[in-house]
Structures are given as structure tokens and as C-alpha cells.
Enzyme design. Structure first.
Site, PDB file in Angstrom:
ATOM      1  N   SER A   1       0.817  -1.224   0.000  1.00 45.72           N
ATOM      2  CA  SER A   1       0.000   0.000   0.000  1.00 45.72           C
ATOM      3  C   SER A   1       0.847   1.269   0.000  1.00 45.72           C
ATOM      4  O   SER A   1       1.922   1.315   0.622  1.00 45.72           O
ATOM      5  CB  SER A   1      -0.872  -0.030   1.256  1.00 45.72           C
ATOM      6  OG  SER A   1      -1.390   1.239   1.529  1.00 45.72           O
TER       7      SER A   1
ATOM      8  N   GLU B   1       0.266   3.614   1.761  1.00 51.71           N
ATOM      9  CA  GLU B   1       0.363   4.039   3.168  1.00 51.71           C
ATOM     10  C   GLU B   1       1.772   3.789   3.716  1.00 51.71           C
ATOM     11  O   GLU B   1       2.166   4.395   4.706  1.00 51.71           O
ATOM     12  CB  GLU B   1      -0.651   3.285   4.028  1.00 51.71           C
ATOM     13  CG  GLU B   1      -2.013   3.907   4.074  1.00 51.71           C
ATOM     14  CD  GLU B   1      -2.063   5.286   4.723  1.00 51.71           C
ATOM     15  OE1 GLU B   1      -1.657   5.407   5.889  1.00 51.71           O
ATOM     16  OE2 GLU B   1      -2.495   6.228   4.061  1.00 51.71           O
TER      17      GLU B   1
ATOM     18  N   TYR C   1      -1.397   0.468  10.623  1.00 47.08           N
ATOM     19  CA  TYR C   1      -1.674  -0.146   9.321  1.00 47.08           C
ATOM     20  C   TYR C   1      -0.451  -0.016   8.402  1.00 47.08           C
ATOM     21  O   TYR C   1      -0.021  -0.996   7.786  1.00 47.08           O
ATOM     22  CB  TYR C   1      -2.899   0.521   8.675  1.00 47.08           C
ATOM     23  CG  TYR C   1      -3.149   0.061   7.252  1.00 47.08           C
ATOM     24  CD1 TYR C   1      -3.865  -1.105   6.999  1.00 47.08           C
ATOM     25  CD2 TYR C   1      -2.660   0.779   6.168  1.00 47.08           C
ATOM     26  CE1 TYR C   1      -4.087  -1.536   5.684  1.00 47.08           C
ATOM     27  CE2 TYR C   1      -2.880   0.352   4.860  1.00 47.08           C
ATOM     28  CZ  TYR C   1      -3.590  -0.807   4.625  1.00 47.08           C
ATOM     29  OH  TYR C   1      -3.799  -1.230   3.338  1.00 47.08           O
TER      30      TYR C   1
HETATM   31  P1  NAP Z   1     -11.456  -4.611   1.978  1.00 45.79           P
HETATM   32  O1  NAP Z   1     -12.630  -4.276   1.136  1.00 45.79           O
HETATM   33  O2  NAP Z   1     -11.426  -4.163   3.394  1.00 45.79           O
HETATM   34  O3  NAP Z   1     -11.253  -6.193   1.911  1.00 45.79           O
HETATM   35  C1  NAP Z   1     -10.400  -6.866   2.783  1.00 45.79           C
HETATM   36  C2  NAP Z   1     -10.907  -8.273   2.979  1.00 45.79           C
HETATM   37  O4  NAP Z   1     -10.057  -8.949   3.913  1.00 45.79           O
HETATM   38  C3  NAP Z   1     -12.317  -8.358   3.555  1.00 45.79           C
HETATM   39  O5  NAP Z   1     -13.081  -9.242   2.769  1.00 45.79           O
HETATM   40  C4  NAP Z   1     -12.119  -8.896   4.952  1.00 45.79           C
HETATM   41  O6  NAP Z   1     -13.149  -9.726   5.409  1.00 45.79           O
HETATM   42  C5  NAP Z   1     -10.859  -9.735   4.772  1.00 45.79           C
HETATM   43  N1  NAP Z   1     -10.208  -9.987   6.062  1.00 45.79           N
HETATM   44  C6  NAP Z   1     -10.039  -9.123   7.094  1.00 45.79           C
HETATM   45  N2  NAP Z   1      -9.424  -9.751   8.115  1.00 45.79           N
HETATM   46  C7  NAP Z   1      -9.207 -11.020   7.731  1.00 45.79           C
HETATM   47  C8  NAP Z   1      -8.626 -12.156   8.356  1.00 45.79           C
HETATM   48  N3  NAP Z   1      -8.160 -12.124   9.608  1.00 45.79           N
HETATM   49  N4  NAP Z   1      -8.567 -13.298   7.656  1.00 45.79           N
HETATM   50  C9  NAP Z   1      -9.060 -13.387   6.406  1.00 45.79           C
HETATM   51  N5  NAP Z   1      -9.651 -12.360   5.776  1.00 45.79           N
HETATM   52  C10 NAP Z   1      -9.709 -11.176   6.421  1.00 45.79           C
HETATM   53  O7  NAP Z   1     -10.113  -4.048   1.316  1.00 45.79           O
HETATM   54  P2  NAP Z   1      -9.800  -3.726  -0.230  1.00 45.79           P
HETATM   55  O8  NAP Z   1      -9.995  -2.278  -0.443  1.00 45.79           O
HETATM   56  O9  NAP Z   1     -10.473  -4.712  -1.092  1.00 45.79           O
HETATM   57  O10 NAP Z   1      -8.227  -3.964  -0.255  1.00 45.79           O
HETATM   58  C11 NAP Z   1      -7.679  -5.235  -0.582  1.00 45.79           C
HETATM   59  C12 NAP Z   1      -6.246  -5.292  -0.086  1.00 45.79           C
HETATM   60  O11 NAP Z   1      -5.477  -4.254  -0.685  1.00 45.79           O
HETATM   61  C13 NAP Z   1      -6.082  -5.093   1.417  1.00 45.79           C
HETATM   62  O12 NAP Z   1      -4.999  -5.879   1.825  1.00 45.79           O
HETATM   63  C14 NAP Z   1      -5.736  -3.626   1.559  1.00 45.79           C
HETATM   64  O13 NAP Z   1      -5.019  -3.407   2.743  1.00 45.79           O
HETATM   65  C15 NAP Z   1      -4.878  -3.429   0.315  1.00 45.79           C
HETATM   66  N6  NAP Z   1      -4.865  -2.095  -0.252  1.00 45.79           N
HETATM   67  C16 NAP Z   1      -6.036  -1.457  -0.528  1.00 45.79           C
HETATM   68  C17 NAP Z   1      -5.995  -0.210  -1.124  1.00 45.79           C
HETATM   69  C18 NAP Z   1      -7.264   0.525  -1.491  1.00 45.79           C
HETATM   70  O14 NAP Z   1      -7.186   1.739  -1.746  1.00 45.79           O
HETATM   71  N7  NAP Z   1      -8.393  -0.144  -1.572  1.00 45.79           N
HETATM   72  C19 NAP Z   1      -4.765   0.374  -1.446  1.00 45.79           C
HETATM   73  C20 NAP Z   1      -3.593  -0.330  -1.169  1.00 45.79           C
HETATM   74  C21 NAP Z   1      -3.656  -1.572  -0.587  1.00 45.79           C
HETATM   75  P3  NAP Z   1     -14.320  -9.168   6.374  1.00 45.79           P
HETATM   76  O15 NAP Z   1     -15.351  -8.616   5.425  1.00 45.79           O
HETATM   77  O16 NAP Z   1     -14.730 -10.378   7.095  1.00 45.79           O
HETATM   78  O17 NAP Z   1     -13.707  -8.106   7.230  1.00 45.79           O
HETATM   79  O1  F7E Z   2      -8.985   8.143   4.114  1.00 49.36           O
HETATM   80  C1  F7E Z   2      -9.384  11.501   5.443  1.00 49.36           C
HETATM   81  C2  F7E Z   2      -8.433  10.555   6.150  1.00 49.36           C
HETATM   82  O2  F7E Z   2      -9.935   6.031   5.001  1.00 49.36           O
HETATM   83  C3  F7E Z   2      -8.502   9.028   3.134  1.00 49.36           C
HETATM   84  C4  F7E Z   2      -7.221   2.217   2.462  1.00 49.36           C
HETATM   85  O3  F7E Z   2      -7.772   1.553   1.355  1.00 49.36           O
HETATM   86  O4  F7E Z   2      -5.959   3.705   1.060  1.00 49.36           O
HETATM   87  C5  F7E Z   2      -6.937   3.657   2.075  1.00 49.36           C
HETATM   88  O5  F7E Z   2      -6.492   4.346   3.237  1.00 49.36           O
HETATM   89  C6  F7E Z   2      -8.243  10.368   3.770  1.00 49.36           C
HETATM   90  C7  F7E Z   2      -7.414  10.318   5.047  1.00 49.36           C
HETATM   91  O6  F7E Z   2      -8.321   5.999   3.057  1.00 49.36           O
HETATM   92  C8  F7E Z   2     -12.652  11.077   6.939  1.00 49.36           C
HETATM   93  O7  F7E Z   2      -7.899  11.173   7.319  1.00 49.36           O
HETATM   94  C9  F7E Z   2     -11.357  12.721   6.395  1.00 49.36           C
HETATM   95  O8  F7E Z   2      -6.485  11.373   5.023  1.00 49.36           O
HETATM   96  O9  F7E Z   2     -10.585   6.801   2.685  1.00 49.36           O
HETATM   97  P1  F7E Z   2      -9.568   6.699   3.731  1.00 49.36           P
HETATM   98  P2  F7E Z   2      -6.776   5.896   3.487  1.00 49.36           P
HETATM   99  O10 F7E Z   2      -6.585   6.156   4.912  1.00 49.36           O
HETATM  100  O11 F7E Z   2      -5.999   6.729   2.530  1.00 49.36           O
HETATM  101  C10 F7E Z   2      -4.699   3.112   1.392  1.00 49.36           C
HETATM  102  C11 F7E Z   2      -3.800   3.239   0.190  1.00 49.36           C
HETATM  103  C12 F7E Z   2      -4.836   1.744   1.929  1.00 49.36           C
HETATM  104  O12 F7E Z   2      -3.950   0.911   1.757  1.00 49.36           O
HETATM  105  C13 F7E Z   2      -5.946   1.505   2.889  1.00 49.36           C
HETATM  106  O13 F7E Z   2      -6.243   0.116   2.986  1.00 49.36           O
HETATM  107  O14 F7E Z   2      -9.492  10.937   4.137  1.00 49.36           O
HETATM  108  N1  F7E Z   2     -10.723  11.578   6.050  1.00 49.36           N
HETATM  109  N2  F7E Z   2     -12.531  12.447   6.951  1.00 49.36           N
HETATM  110  C14 F7E Z   2     -11.491  10.546   6.369  1.00 49.36           C
HETATM  111  N3  F7E Z   2     -11.335   9.229   6.196  1.00 49.36           N
HETATM  112  C15 F7E Z   2     -12.331   8.412   6.619  1.00 49.36           C
HETATM  113  N4  F7E Z   2     -12.197   7.069   6.458  1.00 49.36           N
HETATM  114  N5  F7E Z   2     -13.466   8.893   7.213  1.00 49.36           N
HETATM  115  C16 F7E Z   2     -13.678  10.225   7.401  1.00 49.36           C
HETATM  116  O15 F7E Z   2     -14.695  10.628   7.926  1.00 49.36           O
END
Ligand code: NAP
Ligand code: F7E
Length: 361
Positions: free
Chosen positions: A134, A136, A157
């Protein structure tokens, strides 16, 4: 058509559902893990469950139980389906919540990948492993960020994902495994979890238009993110795994916007001014923030021939349209309803802990 088998952990998440669709369209046999929950969360893959008959042993799409905190379940999943490719998408993926559930976030996101990698190493099979890394991990490193940018994670995270990134690399270097990382910047979609900021905003707008909600409470609006469409990013990770050698790639749109921009660009689609509806609440602010993400995906463009298809503006439109559709509205009918909500100047009584955005910023 491919006869490969892929195992996707976290298949019922946003990315898992798009990846499953992509791999099925390429002829893969897809096996996906879900974990036990008091109520099954399979909404994002229910259409696939309906399309395929799981009772058929040759069925190309099947779910199985596994939890990354339970090594025996990880081993069972791998032994049972003997995958050619493992896409490890399962994670506690919410950055803000990781400040509260730091220990379990590390357990799932850092030790979980280790359990899979270690199992694959022991089997000795030539399975290809993909780790969902990520942006992050870059944390406080200034933009633009690419594969050479130092990691400076700002949250449990971020630390968990950085650990998994290096564990993946170590398995590649030490044991010659095909283990690769995709360093994906934020990617969103109509299937995005409800507590991520983009979806919270588009769903919030739909609820405001229908009168179910009057205000939307958010945290820090100054952070900038490089937001792409999740569907496009699944094509990128498939290409990472098909590459002739294991490597690490940044996947991003190379375009960045603040939360404030996202508010302006989505509320304006229904002719509303976000300032009239958004409140700032401390509880949504994080103890430490990642201020600005902007990816440099030139390596993926050059080596994988990948580039995103969906623009930021198309993403805003797609997400809002979908949340409006869920309430029986089109963009047009939402604009008509929104007319009644437009007030040139309004004075509201705010609760003591809530600050109107104009004062908070
Ligand atoms: P998501 O919608 O939160 O999906 C994550 C999945 O992991 C959920 O189905 C969740 O199941 C499952 N999970 C959580 N804890 C688990 C455990 N202990 N054992 C097995 N499964 C578990 O996330 P996503 O947005 O699809 O992201 C997919 C992956 O890419 C994640 O690893 C995330 O950290 C990474 N990532 C995401 C982004 C982004 O912007 N979306 C960017 C960079 C990296 P439950 O529904 O049961 O919780
Ligand atoms: O926050 C701000 C918050 O939770 C984006 C995950 O998929 O991308 C994701 O992480 C921004 C942050 O995503 C609210 O503080 C303001 O600056 O949508 P987010 P994230 O933290 O960037 C990375 C790449 C991953 O890997 C992660 O799995 O928005 N923000 N107000 C808020 N964020 C949330 N959630 N809720 C608010 O009310």
C-alpha cells in the site's frame, strides 16, 4: 483460455470481488477465502455465487473459510486448491481503525502474509504470490512516490503493510520464490467499504438528497490522495503476477486531489455546495496523518504496459451514480430533489463538539 487456479484471500472485499470477475473472465478456476462472521458478508460476490453451482466439484468459482490469524486454515486452503497463483488481499484495511486495533491489525496484515509465504515455501510448489502492499507505507515521504521512495509509515496499518512488503521480498531473495508486491495507491469504486472517505461522501450525498441525512461529519479535509478505480487496478496486479520475474510495482493514476476537492467535485454533480452540509468532527481525525500521496507509476507503464482507464472525474460520477441508483434516483432526478436543499445563506445551531467547516479549516 487459462487453466490456472488462483486463490484470492479476502475475496469478499472490494478488490477481491473485482479480481475474481477478472480472473473468471480469463478462464481461471477461482477459489476465494472468507472468514467466519456472525452474518456472512458476501454481497460483493453474491452475483458470482448465483452464477456458478458450488456443488459441482469442477465449479470455477468457490468460497472457502480461512482466517489469516489461523495458520491451519491457511494451510488447508492452500492444500485443498493447490493454486498456481495466490493473491493475498485479506487485511484489516482501515487506517484510522488501525490506531485502535493495532495489535490485531499487525496480526492479520503482517503475520498473515508470513503464514501464507511460509506455507508456500514448505510445499515447494512453484506458486506465484502477490502481496497487496500500500501507498500508506510511504506515509510522510513527500510526493511523488515511486519504488525508490523511502517508507515512513504513519499508522499501525502502514507499519503492518511495510512489514509484509519486506517479508515478501525476503521470501523472494532468500528462497527464490515468485513473491511480488503491488504498491497500490488508493483505489475506489461503488463497492468501496462505507467507512472510507470517498464512499462515505457519495453515499452521504445520496442520503442528503433524499432527506435521510442533513449533515455529513468528516475529519481532516486537507489530505491529498491519488484515487483510481479498483477495477483498473486489478488488471495491474494480474499483470504483476504474469510478469516473467517477480518484482515490486507502484500502481497509481499520477493525479492527486484533496478530500476538499472530492467534496466539491461530487456535491457539484447534484448542484449542491458541500460547505452547506459538511461538518468537521475530531473523532474522524487520526493521531497521525499521511498528508499527500501522488504515485509515479512509470515503472508499471514501462514494464507492464499498464495505465489506468478511468479518470478521477469518471470515478466521482460512477460512485455517486451508483449510490443514487441504490435509492432509486438518477443524477437528473437527484438534481431536481436537491433544488429544495439549496439555500444561499443559512445559519445553523451546531452542537458544541461540532465545528462548521468554514471555521474548522
Ligand atoms: P477490503 O474491502 O477491506 O477487503 C479486505 C478483505 O479482507 C475483507 O473481505 C475482509 O473480510 C478480509 N479480512 C479481514 N481480516 C481477515 C482475516 N483475519 N482473515 C481473512 N480475511 C480477512 O479491502 P480492499 O480495499 O479490497 O483492499 C484489498 C487489499 O489491498 C487489502 O490488503 C488492503 O489493505 C490493500 N490495499 C487497498 C488499497 C485501497 O485503496 N483499496 C490500497 C492499497 C492496498 P471481512 O469482510 O470479514 O472483514
Ligand atoms: O482516508 C481523510 C483521512 O480512510 C482518506 C485504504 O484503502 O488507502 C486507504 O487508506 C483520507 C485520510 O483511506 C474522513 O484522514 C477525512 O487522510 O478513505 P480513507 P486511506 O486512509 O488513505 C490506502 C492506500 C490503503 O492501503 C488503505 O487500505 O481521508 N478523512 N474524513 C477521512 N477518512 C475516513 N475514512 N473517514 C472520514 O470521515
Amino acid at each position: 483460455m487459462s487453466k490456472k487456479t488462483a486463490l484470492i484471500t479476502g475475496i469478499a472485499g472490494q478488490d477481491g470481488s473485482y479480481l475474481a470477475e477478472l480472473l473468471l473472465s480469463k478462464g481461471y478456476t477461482v477459489r476465494g477465502t472468507v472468514r467466519r462472521a456472525s452474518y456472512p458478508h458476501t454481497e460483493r460476490v453474491d452475483h458470482l455465487l448465483k452464477a456458478y453451482d458450488e456443488r459441482d466439484p469442477q465449479c470455477p468459482f468457490k468460497l472457502m473459510y480461512a482466517d489469516l490469524t489461523d495458520v491451519s486454515s491457511v494451510r488447508n486452503a492452500i492444500e485443498e486448491c493447490q493454486p498456481d497463483e495466490v493473491y493475498n488481499l485479506a487485511a484489516q484495511s482501515h487506517v484510522g481503525i488501525s490506531f485502535i486495533t493495532g495489535e490485531s491489525t499487525l496480526e492479520i496484515n503482517a503475520l498473515g502474509p508470513y503464514r501464507i509465504l511460509d506455507t508456500l515455501r514448505r510445499t515447494g510448489a512453484k506458486t506465484r504470490y502477490y502481496q497487496a502492499s500500500s501507498s500508506e507505507m510511504f506515509g510522510a515521504s513527500p510526493p511523488p512516490q515511486n519504488e525508490s521512495t523511502p517508507f515512513l509509515p504513519q499508522s499501525p496499518y502502514g507499519v503492518s503493510k511495510t512489514t509484509a512488503f519486506y517479508l515478501t521480498r525476503v521470501h523472494r531473495v532468500a528462497y527464490g520464490m515468485f513473491a511480488c508486491n503491488g504498491i497500490l495507491f488508493n483505489h475506489e469504486s461503488p463497492r468501496r467499504g462505507l467507512n472510507f472517505v470517498t464512499r462515505k461522501i457519495t453515499r452521504g450525498i445520496a442520503s442528503i438528497v433524499t432527506g435521510e441525512m442533513q449533515t455529513l461529519a468528516l475529519g481532516n479535509l486537507d489530505a491529498k490522495r491519488d484515487w483510481g478505480f479498483a477495477g483498473d487496478y486489478m488488471e495491474a496486479i494480474w499483470r504483476i503476477v504474469q510478469h516473467h520475474e517477480p518484482d515490486d510495482f507502484v500502481i497509481a493514476t499520477e493525479d492527486t486531489h484533496s478530500i476538499r476537492d472530492f467534496l466539491k467535485d461530487t456535491f457539484s454533480l447534484v448542484d449542491l455546495d458541500w460547505n452547506d452540509f459538511v461538518m468537521c468532527e475530531d473523532r474522524y481525525k487520526r493521531p497521525a496523518e499521511v498528508p499527500a500521496l501522488l504515485g509515479d507509476a512509470s515503472k508499471a507503464r514501462r514494464i507492464l504496459g499498464w495505465k489506468p482507464k478511468t479518470t478521477y472525474r469518471e470515478l466521482c460520477q460512477m460512485m455517486l451514480e451508483s449510490d443514487l441508483r441504490a435509492k432509486g434516483l438518477t443524477m437528473e432526478s437527484a438534481r431536481v430533489l436537491a433544488q429544495k436543499l439549496r439555500k444561499p445563506s443559512r445559519t445553523r445551531a451546531y452542537p458544541a463538539n461540532v465545528v462548521p467547516m468554514a471555521k474548522a479549516s
